[in-house]
Scaffold this active site. Sequence first.
Site, PDB file in Angstrom:
ATOM      1  N   LYS A 178      46.968  41.744  51.227  1.00  0.00           N
ATOM      2  CA  LYS A 178      46.493  40.883  50.865  1.00  0.00           C
ATOM      3  C   LYS A 178      48.111  41.144  49.703  1.00  0.00           C
ATOM      4  O   LYS A 178      48.292  41.557  49.398  1.00  0.00           O
ATOM      5  CB  LYS A 178      45.156  41.012  49.715  1.00  0.00           C
ATOM      6  CG  LYS A 178      44.914  42.261  48.864  1.00  0.00           C
ATOM      7  CD  LYS A 178      43.722  41.531  48.673  1.00  0.00           C
ATOM      8  CE  LYS A 178      43.499  41.725  46.551  1.00  0.00           C
ATOM      9  NZ  LYS A 178      43.993  41.433  45.963  1.00  0.00           N
TER      10      LYS A 178
ATOM     11  N   LYS B 150      43.006  51.250  45.874  1.00  0.00           N
ATOM     12  CA  LYS B 150      44.140  51.198  45.289  1.00  0.00           C
ATOM     13  C   LYS B 150      44.181  52.771  44.437  1.00  0.00           C
ATOM     14  O   LYS B 150      44.874  52.810  43.605  1.00  0.00           O
ATOM     15  CB  LYS B 150      43.125  50.737  43.641  1.00  0.00           C
ATOM     16  CG  LYS B 150      43.287  49.111  44.678  1.00  0.00           C
ATOM     17  CD  LYS B 150      42.837  48.546  42.514  1.00  0.00           C
ATOM     18  CE  LYS B 150      42.850  47.279  43.221  1.00  0.00           C
ATOM     19  NZ  LYS B 150      43.270  46.443  41.782  1.00  0.00           N
TER      20      LYS B 150
ATOM     21  N   LYS C 171      48.845  41.615  42.873  1.00  0.00           N
ATOM     22  CA  LYS C 171      49.726  41.381  41.238  1.00  0.00           C
ATOM     23  C   LYS C 171      50.423  42.915  40.881  1.00  0.00           C
ATOM     24  O   LYS C 171      51.176  42.473  40.590  1.00  0.00           O
ATOM     25  CB  LYS C 171      48.037  41.241  39.964  1.00  0.00           C
ATOM     26  CG  LYS C 171      47.911  39.838  40.102  1.00  0.00           C
ATOM     27  CD  LYS C 171      47.538  39.135  38.542  1.00  0.00           C
ATOM     28  CE  LYS C 171      46.300  39.180  38.164  1.00  0.00           C
ATOM     29  NZ  LYS C 171      44.730  40.206  38.443  1.00  0.00           N
TER      30      LYS C 171
END
Length: 330
Positions: free
Chosen positions: A193, A112, A196
């Site tokens: 993956k 992230k 969102k």
Amino acid sequence: APRSLSGMQPTSDSLHLGNYVGALVEWVRLQQTHDAYYFVADLHALTVSPDPEVLRERTRLTAAQFIAGGVDPQRSVLFVQSHIAQHTELSWVLSCLTGFGEASRMTQFKDKSAKGSGPNVGLFTYPVLQAADILVYDADVVPVGEDQRQHLELSRDLATRFNQRFGDTLVVPSPHIMRETAKIQDLQEPTAKMSKSAASDAGLVSLLDDPKRIVKKIKSAVTDTGREIRHDVVDKPGVSNLLAIHSALSGTPVAELEVAFDGRGYGDLKTEVAEVVVATTTPFRERTLELMSDRAELDRILADGADRARAVAEATVRRVYDRVGLLPSS
Ligand code: ATP
Ligand code: MG
């Protein structure tokens, strides 16, 4: 009954197919056999600096989608993370038991922070707050997607460490991960993956999307060279992902799908996957919109859940504070 607990972040308006297959379906199933706790992880969502009004709206939307997906707020404890102060209280204690190097090894932080612009400390300590979410309810079982395995392992390590140092206090949770076909990949980038907060929306199947959009996205999913329809995540990640989606929603084992699609083309596979997905998302979307049309009722459900959750969390933090030597206030 054993206790299950899990959460999702309100980081977008809609949940996606990975959240559904990798978590929500299992949450609903566990209600039958477990004392279930499910929450909207709004504190976790702060790590991506959301707009305040957007965060508030998404918190309600996420809760509504839990219910639309089958979480029964009567049977399970459904609540919002920030309504229970004990999550952050336990998180501090646990962060003082977490090695800096240990936290630095968390791959979600690496992934992230590589994407975002300048990671904050909250993103770094995210797995510690997640451990607190779990341990504050004495959860036995935590149903999460494969992507959360490492964080679950940290929660177990922290509970064990706490107990070794201060005496038996915390329940060591077991991961409950639906493997293989429960991990849904991005349709455009099937080696990553579905997420969102993905950079692009094209590979994401949002459950609240209208059917036309969903069909279009599935039809333009990246497949692989060759023409064979078989499950092989290394050589055929795109086709494997479509098979996994089909199997998860239709209940047909992947091996049976391989036989059924023998000699047929990718176009046929996509058409059928799109049908299976739309059959799930259509009633889901309708129910979510219905729930969102009565905010007062939704807020009442969440307040009731918070009351029930707080009773458990308060007792745990009292126990923990006492064990570590914090002076009681009364
Ligand atoms: P974000 O990108 O903001 O982290 P997310 O899509 O990863 O969002 P979370 O709210 O972090 O969603 O995770 C909710 C649950 O969904 C977790 O149990 C997680 O393991 C599961 N999950 C998330 N993405 C997938 C996926 N692609 N396949 C299967 N399960 C998933
Ligand atoms: Mg996530």
